[in-house]
Design a protein around this motif. Structure first.
Motif, short mmCIF file in Angstrom:
data_model
loop_
_atom_site.label_atom_id
_atom_site.label_comp_id
_atom_site.label_asym_id
_atom_site.label_seq_id
_atom_site.Cartn_x
_atom_site.Cartn_y
_atom_site.Cartn_z
N GLU A 92 17.61 25.49 11.46
CA GLU A 92 18.90 26.00 11.93
C GLU A 92 19.68 24.93 12.71
O GLU A 92 20.89 24.77 12.51
N LEU A 93 18.98 24.21 13.58
CA LEU A 93 19.64 23.25 14.47
C LEU A 93 19.84 21.88 13.82
O LEU A 93 20.62 21.07 14.32
N GLY A 94 19.12 21.60 12.74
CA GLY A 94 19.23 20.31 12.09
C GLY A 94 18.65 19.16 12.89
O GLY A 94 19.09 18.01 12.75
N CYS A 95 17.65 19.47 13.71
CA CYS A 95 17.03 18.44 14.55
C CYS A 95 15.56 18.27 14.18
O CYS A 95 15.01 19.05 13.39
N HIS A 96 14.91 17.26 14.76
CA HIS A 96 13.48 17.07 14.64
C HIS A 96 12.80 17.44 15.95
O HIS A 96 13.39 17.31 17.03
N ALA A 97 11.56 17.90 15.85
CA ALA A 97 10.78 18.24 17.05
C ALA A 97 9.33 17.86 16.82
O ALA A 97 8.81 17.98 15.70
N VAL A 98 8.68 17.40 17.88
CA VAL A 98 7.24 17.13 17.88
C VAL A 98 6.65 18.01 18.98
O VAL A 98 7.03 17.86 20.16
N VAL A 99 5.77 18.93 18.60
CA VAL A 99 5.30 19.97 19.52
C VAL A 99 3.77 19.90 19.62
O VAL A 99 3.07 20.02 18.62
N GLY A 100 3.26 19.73 20.84
CA GLY A 100 1.82 19.76 21.05
C GLY A 100 1.29 21.18 20.90
O GLY A 100 1.92 22.15 21.33
N ALA A 101 0.12 21.30 20.27
CA ALA A 101 -0.45 22.63 20.03
C ALA A 101 -1.97 22.52 19.94
O ALA A 101 -2.54 21.44 19.79
N VAL A 102 -2.62 23.69 20.03
CA VAL A 102 -4.05 23.81 19.75
C VAL A 102 -4.15 24.59 18.44
O VAL A 102 -3.72 25.74 18.35
N GLU A 103 -4.69 23.93 17.43
CA GLU A 103 -4.80 24.52 16.09
C GLU A 103 -6.17 25.17 15.92
O GLU A 103 -7.19 24.59 16.28
N ARG A 104 -6.18 26.38 15.37
CA ARG A 104 -7.43 27.10 15.05
C ARG A 104 -7.69 26.97 13.56
O ARG A 104 -6.87 27.37 12.73
N SER A 105 -8.84 26.39 13.22
CA SER A 105 -9.25 26.27 11.82
C SER A 105 -10.69 26.76 11.72
O SER A 105 -11.63 26.03 12.05
N GLY A 106 -10.85 28.01 11.33
CA GLY A 106 -12.18 28.61 11.34
C GLY A 106 -12.70 28.71 12.76
O GLY A 106 -12.03 29.20 13.66
N GLY A 107 -13.91 28.21 12.97
CA GLY A 107 -14.50 28.25 14.31
C GLY A 107 -14.19 27.05 15.16
O GLY A 107 -14.68 26.94 16.29
N THR A 108 -13.37 26.13 14.65
CA THR A 108 -13.09 24.88 15.35
C THR A 108 -11.63 24.83 15.78
O THR A 108 -10.73 25.27 15.06
N LEU A 109 -11.40 24.27 16.98
CA LEU A 109 -10.06 24.05 17.48
C LEU A 109 -9.76 22.55 17.44
O LEU A 109 -10.65 21.72 17.64
N TYR A 110 -8.50 22.23 17.18
CA TYR A 110 -8.04 20.84 17.19
C TYR A 110 -6.81 20.73 18.07
O TYR A 110 -5.93 21.60 18.04
N CYS A 111 -6.73 19.65 18.83
CA CYS A 111 -5.50 19.33 19.54
C CYS A 111 -4.60 18.60 18.57
O CYS A 111 -5.00 17.58 17.98
N VAL A 112 -3.37 19.10 18.38
CA VAL A 112 -2.51 18.56 17.33
C VAL A 112 -1.09 18.32 17.84
O VAL A 112 -0.67 18.88 18.86
N ALA A 113 -0.39 17.47 17.12
CA ALA A 113 1.05 17.32 17.26
C ALA A 113 1.68 17.83 15.96
O ALA A 113 1.34 17.33 14.88
N LEU A 114 2.53 18.82 16.07
CA LEU A 114 3.21 19.41 14.92
C LEU A 114 4.58 18.77 14.75
O LEU A 114 5.34 18.64 15.73
N PHE A 115 4.94 18.40 13.54
CA PHE A 115 6.22 17.77 13.24
C PHE A 115 7.13 18.76 12.53
O PHE A 115 6.72 19.39 11.54
N PHE A 116 8.36 18.85 13.02
CA PHE A 116 9.37 19.72 12.42
C PHE A 116 10.66 18.94 12.23
O PHE A 116 10.92 17.95 12.92
#
Length: 304
Positions: A92-116
């Motif tokens: 909607e905004l036409g911008c980029h964002a990098v967002v820190g998150a904790v990703e759940r993949s099965g029984g394991t968590l990962y610290c991630v940077a999400l790109f939008f």
């Protein structure tokens, strides 16, 4: 190009609130003209600063296991509804964002940077090496998630917190041509400022570091962080900063509260800075030093 870094608390175990705040911060930064917005490490999912999860060497407690259950439930799946929400915002905004998150993949968590970006969700980077006690919470990423995103005017990459201390990772990312080095973090030490200036100067890139600012009263009342239980106890003290390719501080460091830092970048400064130093180009010595990077995915089970 105008860019922004967000310094804010990530509500622990309250992902809907964290998501709503993330969306609000991206909208506010874009309203100030920012075309790239960076949010701190583990913003979606939370960073459990000061909690020990009942761990001692060789043993775990039932209470610690249940605390992990709560943390696991608060993490986000990729793809998933939270990712979809933020993807819709940047479209909607036409911008980029990098967002820190904790990703759940099965029984394991990962610290991630999400790109939008204007096209929605673009990919993620999984933290390669969780730091110290983070290793009992988060798994290790592999070399398949080292994306660099071309915005059309500059190339975005990310290194999360103490990954910025990994010289071989930095070299690999420099070789990908990173112009805007995004550093989501929870490291609030004064020494972190030296690291961010060094990365900018070494990589001849702009550095955008977004740190959390977290007080005890942002955590659920039943938790007992080691730093103390007074509501105004600061658990993560901020220090978000934006740095030029010659190591000059353009904005920040921000202390003593939440906020958004913005800076207007002259992208021609990238070429000016690289005139006398390019760590993977004319200032490299490939006849003496070479780096092999394995970017293949490393699944536990293959085949059908």
């Amino acid at each position: 190009m105008t860019v922004a870094v967000v310094q804010a608390a990530a509500p622990l175990f309250d992902t809907p609130t964290a998501l709503a705040r993330a969306e609000g911060f991206i909208r506010e930064a874009a309203g100030r003209g920012a075309r790239v917005v960076v949010l701190p490490e583990a913003y979606l999912g939370g960073y459990p600063k000061g909690l020990d999860f009942g761990i001692t060497v060789g043993s775990r407690t039932p209470e610690g296991r249940d605390l992990f259950r709560r943390y696991h439930a608060a993490a986000v799946e990729v793809p998933g509804p939270e990712v979809g929400t933020l993807a819709a915002v940047t479209r909607e905004l036409g911008c980029h964002a990098v967002v820190g998150a904790v990703e759940r993949s099965g029984g394991t968590l990962y610290c991630v940077a999400l790109f939008f970006g204007p096209d929605g969700y673009l990919g993620l980077h999984r933290k390669l090496m969780p730091t110290a006690g983070e290793r009992y919470l988060w798994g290790q990423g592999d070399g398949s998630t080292l994306p660099v995103v071309d915005t059309g005017t500059a190339r975005l990459g990310a290194a999360i917190c103490w990954e910025n201390y990994m010289p071989l990772l930095r070299t690999a990312m420099y070789a990908k041509g990173v112009d805007l080095w995004c550093a989501p973090t929870v490291d609030d030490r004064e020494a972190w400022q030296s690291t961010m200036r060094h990365v900018a100067l070494e990589g001849r890139c702009f550095v955008l570091s977004a740190c959390q600012y977290l007080r005890r009263d942002a955590l659920p009342a039943d938790l007992r962080p080691v730093q103390g239980d007074a509501p105004d106890t600061v658990l993560i003290g901020g220090g978000s900063v934006i740095v030029s390719p010659l190591g000059d501080v353009l904005a920040g460091p921000l202390r003593d509260g939440e906020g958004i830092l913005t800076a207007e970048l002259d992208l021609d400064d990238l070429a000016r800075a690289r005139f006398d130093f390019d760590p993977v180009g004319h200032y490299a010595r490939p006849d003496v030093f070479t780096l092999h990077v394995d970017e293949s995915p490393r699944p536990t089970v293959t085949g059908g």
